[in-house]
Structures are given as C-alpha cells and as structure tokens.
Scaffold this motif. Structure first.
Motif, short mmCIF file in Angstrom:
data_model
loop_
_atom_site.label_atom_id
_atom_site.label_comp_id
_atom_site.label_asym_id
_atom_site.label_seq_id
_atom_site.Cartn_x
_atom_site.Cartn_y
_atom_site.Cartn_z
N UNK A 108 0.79 -1.24 0.00
CA UNK A 108 0.00 0.00 0.00
C UNK A 108 0.82 1.28 0.00
N UNK A 109 2.11 1.19 0.32
CA UNK A 109 2.96 2.38 0.33
C UNK A 109 3.81 2.49 -0.94
N UNK A 110 3.48 1.72 -1.94
CA UNK A 110 4.22 1.73 -3.21
C UNK A 110 3.59 2.78 -4.14
N UNK A 111 4.25 3.93 -4.26
CA UNK A 111 3.70 5.02 -5.08
C UNK A 111 3.55 4.61 -6.54
N UNK A 112 4.49 3.81 -7.05
CA UNK A 112 4.44 3.39 -8.45
C UNK A 112 3.17 2.59 -8.75
N UNK A 113 2.76 1.74 -7.81
CA UNK A 113 1.55 0.94 -8.01
C UNK A 113 0.33 1.85 -8.16
N UNK A 114 0.21 2.84 -7.29
CA UNK A 114 -0.93 3.77 -7.37
C UNK A 114 -0.87 4.61 -8.63
N UNK A 115 0.34 5.04 -8.99
CA UNK A 115 0.48 5.84 -10.21
C UNK A 115 0.06 5.04 -11.44
N UNK A 116 0.53 3.80 -11.54
CA UNK A 116 0.19 3.02 -12.73
C UNK A 116 -1.29 2.67 -12.78
N UNK A 117 -1.90 2.46 -11.62
CA UNK A 117 -3.35 2.25 -11.61
C UNK A 117 -4.06 3.49 -12.15
N UNK A 118 -3.69 4.66 -11.64
CA UNK A 118 -4.32 5.89 -12.10
C UNK A 118 -4.02 6.20 -13.56
N UNK A 119 -2.77 5.98 -13.97
CA UNK A 119 -2.38 6.26 -15.35
C UNK A 119 -3.14 5.35 -16.31
N UNK A 120 -3.15 4.06 -16.02
CA UNK A 120 -3.81 3.10 -16.92
C UNK A 120 -5.30 3.38 -17.03
N UNK A 121 -5.95 3.67 -15.90
CA UNK A 121 -7.38 3.99 -15.94
C UNK A 121 -7.63 5.31 -16.66
N UNK A 122 -6.69 6.25 -16.52
CA UNK A 122 -6.83 7.52 -17.21
C UNK A 122 -6.73 7.36 -18.71
N UNK A 123 -5.77 6.59 -19.17
CA UNK A 123 -5.62 6.35 -20.61
C UNK A 123 -6.81 5.54 -21.14
N UNK A 124 -7.26 4.59 -20.36
CA UNK A 124 -8.45 3.83 -20.75
C UNK A 124 -9.64 4.76 -20.89
N UNK A 125 -9.78 5.69 -19.96
CA UNK A 125 -10.89 6.64 -19.99
C UNK A 125 -10.84 7.52 -21.23
N UNK A 126 -9.64 7.97 -21.59
CA UNK A 126 -9.49 8.78 -22.80
C UNK A 126 -9.90 7.97 -24.04
N UNK A 127 -9.57 6.70 -24.04
CA UNK A 127 -9.85 5.86 -25.20
C UNK A 127 -11.35 5.62 -25.39
N UNK A 128 -12.08 5.44 -24.29
CA UNK A 128 -13.51 5.16 -24.42
C UNK A 128 -14.35 6.44 -24.39
N UNK A 129 -13.72 7.57 -24.15
CA UNK A 129 -14.27 8.92 -23.99
C UNK A 129 -14.38 9.24 -22.51
#
Length: 257
Positions: A108-129
């Motif tokens: 839970x203290x791994x910043x990279x894990x949270x960043x990649x979750x947010x980044x991937x969901x953000x890019x997914x969101x852009x792709x589907x609108x």
C-alpha cells in the motif's frame, strides 16, 4: 500478452544494466523510482530503456516484486504509443490497472503501483471517452490513485502530470461547475500540478506536452501561443531513452500538423 509491435528506433539506445545504474537519477527523474537491489529487476529496466517493451514486461513479471513496476510501465508506454488496435490497447490498460491494484493491495505504500493504476485507468478513460468513463465512476479511481501516489512520493513528477491532465480533461468535458462539484476537478489545481511537475523534472517532454494541452483545455485558445512554445521545447529535447524518444516524436508530429 500476444505479439507486440517493435519500437521503431530499436538499437538507438543500447542500455545495459550497469549503464542504467550509472544514469538512474536522470532516467528516472519522472517517476523518482528507487534503484532496485534485484539484478533481475535492473535488467528488466535495461530492456525497458532500450525500447524492448515486451521483453521488459515479461522479464519484470518473471522477476516479481519490484519487477511488476517495470512490467506495468512497459505495458503502459507500449499501449499508449505503439499498439494500433484499439481493442488490444484497452485490454492492455485494463491489465495494468488490475495488476497495479493488486500490487497496491500487497504494497500500500508503493507510489508506483498507485500511479500506474491511475495512469492506466486515465488512458483507458481517454480511449472510451472521458464522459463515458466519468459515468462509469472511473474518474474518482483515477483521481484517488494519483493523489495517493503523490502523497506517498511527492517527487513523482509523472503522477503530477497525470493528475493535472485529469483536472484538465474533466473540466474540458463537463465544465468547471460540474467538474468541481461532482468530480473535484479545478482549473487552479490542474495548472499548479503541471507547474510542479516541471519544477521536479524540467526536461520532461511529456510534462511539457500535457501542460500545453492542459493550458488550452483550461484557459482556451488565448493560451495557444504559449502552448506552442511548450510543444517546441518538448520537440527540441534530446531523448535519454526509448520512452523519451516516443514523447519527443509526439511533440514533433503535433507541430507538423
């Protein structure tokens, strides 16, 4: 993982593990990732910096532990820049989001894990609108993940960029009133995040690109000249590795349109 397209300039960046170790601070100015102790993880990073994204992802997963971060980053960059099939891109972003969420649950203290979750969901969101993604409740997951990454690692410039882009995209799509009341998106916060990202990592091509896009989304066409200057700065950068080469190429392509 299926067959991945090759990085177009394969061979331009000939990194070995020792060279990655020597240049670690410069190569990881964006994610402020700690130098790994595991030689297998360091080798996976060498593959990543060379642009061998598929091999890097496989090597990272095989190494386990901190290697999952390499796999997630390699998959995100590949899906963002090199995967041409939309269905495959969406699947890759979903795969990273799920893997990063599991990683964050374990660490839970791994910043990279949270960043990649947010980044991937953000890019997914852009792709589907973005509007469709907000209706599905993805906005809060993106925002919370990236905010957590920044709290855990305040020097994570890439998380600042991604969170700034979230604020800009939401306001651009639903307006400042609904964006603020419903999704917690604010123009001032978005602009501040972009500025902070560039203070942390001034030579970030993607930081300059996203700031340029954010300026226009948040403040309109009146900031187009400044946005163009940011794109020109990004296009003129000398890339340090394959990912930065893709970022710079994006800036150069946008300026030519």
């Amino acid at each position: 993982m299926g067959k991945w397209a090759a990085f177009p300039q394969l061979g331009e960046f000939d990194f070995g593990a020792d060279e990655v170790r020597r240049n670690w601070a410069r190569l990881h100015a964006g994610d402020a990732e700690p130098l790994p102790a595991d030689p297998a993880v360091l080798q996976a990073w060498a593959l990543y910096h060379r642009g061998e994204f598929h091999k890097a992802a496989l090597a990272g997963l095989e190494a386990g532990g901190a290697g999952v971060t390499v796999a997630n980053k390699a998959t995100c960059i590949y899906a963002t820049y090199l995967e041409k099939k939309e269905k495959a891109r969406l699947e890759l972003f979903q795969e990273v989001a799920q893997r990063a969420e599991a990683q964050a649950a374990r660490e839970p203290h791994n910043a990279a894990a949270w960043h990649h979750r947010g980044y991937a969901l953000g890019r997914y969101s852009q792709a589907i609108s973005v509007a469709k993604a907000l209706a599905q409740g993805l906005g809060s997951k993106v925002k919370e993940s990236l905010e957590k990454a920044i709290r855990l690692n305040p020097r994570h410039a890439d998380a600042h960029v991604a969170l700034g882009a979230f604020h800009a995209e939401v306001i651009d799509k639903v307006g400042p009133l609904i964006g603020g009341m419903t999704y917690g998106a604010r123009k001032e916060t978005g602009l501040l995040l972009f500025r902070q990202a560039l203070e942390l990592n001034p030579n970030s091509a993607i930081g300059l690109i996203e700031y340029a896009n954010g300026l226009v989304m948040l403040e309109g066409e009146g900031r187009m000249a400044e946005a163009t200057e940011l794109y020109e700065r990004a296009a003129a950068l000398q890339p340090l590795d394959a990912t930065q080469r893709l970022d710079v190429a994006l800036a150069q392509a946008e300026l030519q349109e």
